[in-house]
Motif scaffolding. Structure first.
Motif, PDB file in Angstrom:
ATOM      1  N   ASN A  70      78.785  91.717  19.592  1.00 36.30           N
ATOM      2  CA  ASN A  70      78.934  91.199  18.224  1.00 36.30           C
ATOM      3  C   ASN A  70      77.625  91.403  17.479  1.00 36.30           C
ATOM      4  O   ASN A  70      76.662  91.937  18.025  1.00 36.30           O
ATOM      5  CB  ASN A  70      79.296  89.707  18.254  1.00 36.30           C
ATOM      6  N   ASP A  71      77.582  90.956  16.235  1.00 36.43           N
ATOM      7  CA  ASP A  71      76.347  91.031  15.462  1.00 36.43           C
ATOM      8  C   ASP A  71      75.267  90.163  16.107  1.00 36.43           C
ATOM      9  O   ASP A  71      75.532  89.400  17.026  1.00 36.43           O
ATOM     10  CB  ASP A  71      76.578  90.555  14.024  1.00 36.43           C
ATOM     11  N   THR A  98      72.730  87.153  16.734  1.00 42.52           N
ATOM     12  CA  THR A  98      72.952  85.709  16.678  1.00 42.52           C
ATOM     13  C   THR A  98      71.708  85.032  16.106  1.00 42.52           C
ATOM     14  O   THR A  98      70.591  85.334  16.507  1.00 42.52           O
ATOM     15  CB  THR A  98      73.242  85.160  18.097  1.00 42.52           C
ATOM     16  N   ARG A 128      67.075  91.542  14.142  1.00 45.67           N
ATOM     17  CA  ARG A 128      67.496  92.055  12.845  1.00 45.67           C
ATOM     18  C   ARG A 128      67.144  91.002  11.810  1.00 45.67           C
ATOM     19  O   ARG A 128      67.403  89.821  12.001  1.00 45.67           O
ATOM     20  CB  ARG A 128      69.003  92.315  12.865  1.00 45.67           C
ATOM     21  N   THR A 150      72.303  88.657   7.852  1.00 48.68           N
ATOM     22  CA  THR A 150      73.041  88.822   9.111  1.00 48.68           C
ATOM     23  C   THR A 150      72.073  89.019  10.277  1.00 48.68           C
ATOM     24  O   THR A 150      72.433  89.604  11.303  1.00 48.68           O
ATOM     25  CB  THR A 150      74.000  90.021   9.032  1.00 48.68           C
TER      26      THR A 150
END
Length: 146
Positions: free
Chosen positions: A22-23, A25, A57, A61
């Motif tokens: 997933n992206d 966290t 990141r 997001t």
């Protein structure tokens, strides 16, 4: 003994292992979910990133994620990054060996020999246990572990 920092690192990595694919966290999500002080967690995750375990990141997001699959990261790697060598005494270390000042004979020292066995057994377990194994254990605990 496992330090609180290493325990927090593992708990955070288990969250990221469950979220793998997933992206990224958010740190705040991990901190809240695992009840880890956010500032302490930030330092831990940065350390793991600097050792090639995590990516980060920025932005809306943003957050952290695993660089490799959870089945490619062992508990041994993480513990060594955070706590250093697995040996309880410097003379039992695999890397960074240091003889004890008071030792008469390194080859026959029963403390060193026993602590090498402890180090080897610990390394065998931690180096063969991946994050994926730990996440699986959360769902299907083994009776012999409890």
């Amino acid at each position: 003994m496992l330090s609180k920092k290493a325990k927090y690192a593992l708990k955070a990595l288990f969250v990221l292992a469950r979220d793998f694919g997933n992206d990224a966290t958010l740190i705040a999500e991990i901190a809240e979910q695992e009840r880890i002080p956010k500032k302490f967690l930030e330092a831990i995750l940065l350390d793991l990133k600097n050792h090639g375990i995590l990516f980060s990141r920025r932005g809306k997001t943003g957050g952290y994620g695993l660089l490799k699959s959870p089945d490619q990261i062992t508990m041994g790697q993480v513990v060594r990054i955070i706590d250093g060598p697995l040996a309880w005494v410097p003379c039992a270390r695999q890397n960074g060996y240091q003889p004890c000042d008071e030792c008469n004979d390194v080859e026959t020292c029963s403390i060193r020999i026993t602590m090498r066995k402890v180090r080897d057994a610990t390394a065998d377990i931690l180096d063969s246990t991946t994050l994926a194994d730990c996440v699986r254990l959360e769902k299907e605990p083994l009776d012999w572990i409890i």
